[in-house]
Motif scaffolding. Structure first.
Motif, PDB file in Angstrom:
ATOM      1  N   ALA A  85       0.810  -1.212   0.000  1.00 25.25           N
ATOM      2  CA  ALA A  85       0.000   0.000   0.000  1.00 25.25           C
ATOM      3  C   ALA A  85       0.847   1.268   0.000  1.00 25.25           C
ATOM      4  CB  ALA A  85      -0.929  -0.001   1.208  1.00 25.25           C
ATOM      5  N   LYS A  86       2.175   1.125  -0.011  1.00 22.65           N
ATOM      6  CA  LYS A  86       3.099   2.262  -0.007  1.00 22.65           C
ATOM      7  C   LYS A  86       3.001   3.077   1.289  1.00 22.65           C
ATOM      8  CE  LYS A  86       4.654   1.579  -4.216  1.00 22.65           C
ATOM      9  NZ  LYS A  86       3.879   0.379  -4.562  1.00 22.65           N
ATOM     10  N   VAL A  87       2.556   2.430   2.368  1.00 20.91           N
ATOM     11  CA  VAL A  87       2.568   3.091   3.679  1.00 20.91           C
ATOM     12  C   VAL A  87       3.990   3.083   4.229  1.00 20.91           C
ATOM     13  CG1 VAL A  87       1.671   3.025   6.038  1.00 20.91           C
ATOM     14  CG2 VAL A  87       0.166   2.486   4.111  1.00 20.91           C
ATOM     15  N   ILE A  88       4.678   1.951   4.081  1.00 26.66           N
ATOM     16  CA  ILE A  88       6.102   1.884   4.426  1.00 26.66           C
ATOM     17  C   ILE A  88       6.892   2.431   3.241  1.00 26.66           C
ATOM     18  CG2 ILE A  88       8.048   0.343   4.832  1.00 26.66           C
ATOM     19  CD1 ILE A  88       6.271  -1.435   6.439  1.00 26.66           C
ATOM     20  N   ASP A  89       7.550   3.559   3.466  1.00 22.79           N
ATOM     21  CA  ASP A  89       8.338   4.189   2.406  1.00 22.79           C
ATOM     22  C   ASP A  89       9.827   4.208   2.717  1.00 22.79           C
ATOM     23  OD1 ASP A  89       8.273   5.958   4.483  1.00 22.79           O
ATOM     24  OD2 ASP A  89       7.400   7.620   3.346  1.00 22.79           O
ATOM     25  N   LYS A  91      11.250   5.982   4.880  1.00 19.88           N
ATOM     26  CA  LYS A  91      11.640   7.288   5.413  1.00 19.88           C
ATOM     27  C   LYS A  91      10.730   7.687   6.577  1.00 19.88           C
ATOM     28  CE  LYS A  91      13.366   8.862   0.909  1.00 19.88           C
ATOM     29  NZ  LYS A  91      13.227   9.877  -0.168  1.00 19.88           N
ATOM     30  N   LYS A  92       9.461   7.973   6.249  1.00 18.65           N
ATOM     31  CA  LYS A  92       8.535   8.385   7.304  1.00 18.65           C
ATOM     32  C   LYS A  92       8.150   7.210   8.189  1.00 18.65           C
ATOM     33  CE  LYS A  92       5.969  11.627   9.149  1.00 18.65           C
ATOM     34  NZ  LYS A  92       6.554  12.839   9.751  1.00 18.65           N
ATOM     35  N   ILE A  93       7.856   6.091   7.568  1.00 20.93           N
ATOM     36  CA  ILE A  93       7.489   4.870   8.296  1.00 20.93           C
ATOM     37  C   ILE A  93       8.366   3.735   7.791  1.00 20.93           C
ATOM     38  CG2 ILE A  93       5.683   3.181   8.772  1.00 20.93           C
ATOM     39  CD1 ILE A  93       3.627   5.333   8.555  1.00 20.93           C
ATOM     40  N   ILE A 130       0.900  11.362  11.280  1.00 23.17           N
ATOM     41  CA  ILE A 130       0.268  11.130   9.985  1.00 23.17           C
ATOM     42  C   ILE A 130      -1.227  10.938  10.207  1.00 23.17           C
ATOM     43  CG2 ILE A 130       0.189   9.627   7.944  1.00 23.17           C
ATOM     44  CD1 ILE A 130       3.039   8.823   8.503  1.00 23.17           C
ATOM     45  N   ASP A 131      -2.023  11.412   9.273  1.00 29.28           N
ATOM     46  CA  ASP A 131      -3.467  11.242   9.359  1.00 29.28           C
ATOM     47  C   ASP A 131      -3.807   9.762   9.223  1.00 29.28           C
ATOM     48  OD1 ASP A 131      -6.180  11.485   9.400  1.00 29.28           O
ATOM     49  OD2 ASP A 131      -6.357  12.407   7.411  1.00 29.28           O
ATOM     50  N   VAL A 132      -4.505   9.214  10.211  1.00 26.37           N
ATOM     51  CA  VAL A 132      -4.847   7.798  10.175  1.00 26.37           C
ATOM     52  C   VAL A 132      -5.783   7.493   9.014  1.00 26.37           C
ATOM     53  CG1 VAL A 132      -6.828   8.009  11.725  1.00 26.37           C
ATOM     54  CG2 VAL A 132      -5.586   5.835  11.594  1.00 26.37           C
TER      55      VAL A 132
END
Length: 212
Positions: A85-89, A91-93, A130-132
């Motif tokens: 889902a591209k949530v793990i990038d 960098k941020k997550i 981050i917005d949930v």
């Protein structure tokens, strides 16, 4: 013929219509014997889930485990979902972040239920600012688990030449039999003969002949 007797005369081939019996039902109007309308019973499909990510949650929860019912998801499957889902990038997550907050909710358990997983999403969104809703939207739009393509074996003249056992020489030739099947340990090692003779002699018969 008088005016009172004005009814039409029926021929022998005609007959009066037969009234419906008391026990019959009007199929077209769906009425019962008492004239009351009967409602047809129809099986309605199950209502869709109020949680839009539930379908993907169950799909990723069962991924790689044929015995899983999809009620709970492990950290590894959650990370796969996050990556797709591209949530793990990176960098941020990162996977370090998901491991920390996943275990914070799971404690000693290995998997999270859907309700617990939503707590995990709230926790990681709050700590990473981050917005949930954005995370849930990406997870919803990710689709079912995807599998990578397997590597296909190369089939070329060079590969065929290198794998042809009939062209092997030296000790490599001894590792295969006539059919090309490997001989295993027999083809790799030369076990010593327990005859008492030194290695310089080719056969024991030469020594016996010289002694005579």
């Amino acid at each position: 013929m008088t005016d009172t007797d004005s009814r039409p005369i029926l021929s022998s081939s005609q007959s009066l219509p037969t009234p419906p019996s008391s026990g019959s039902k009007d199929v077209n109007n769906n009425n019962n014997s008492n004239g009351q309308a009967v409602q047809q019973q129809s099986v309605s499909p199950l209502p869709p889930s109020d949680n839009p990510i539930e379908l993907n949650f169950r799909s990723f929860a069962k991924f790689g485990d044929s015995k899983s019912t999809g009620d709970s998801i492990t950290l590894s499957n959650s990370d796969k979902w996050f990556k797709q889902a591209k949530v793990i990038d990176g960098k941020k997550i990162t996977t370090v972040d998901t491991g920390i907050y996943f275990k914070k909710i799971a404690k000693t358990k290995k998997a999270l239920t859907l309700k617990e997983y939503e707590q995990f999403l709230e926790e990681i969104a709050k700590n990473k600012k981050i917005d949930v809703g954005e995370i849930k939207q990406k997870l919803t739009l990710s689709g079912p688990p995807a599998t990578t393509k397997t590597t296909t074996a190369a089939n070329s003249a060079a590969v065929a030449r290198l794998t042809d056992h009939t062209k092997y020489t030296g000790t490599h030739k001894q590792r295969f039999d006539e059919t090309g099947k490997g001989r295993g340990k027999v083809g790799r090692e030369d076990p010593p003969k327990d005859t008492g003779y030194v290695q310089g002699f080719s056969t024991d018969s030469t020594v016996e002949q010289s002694a005579n």
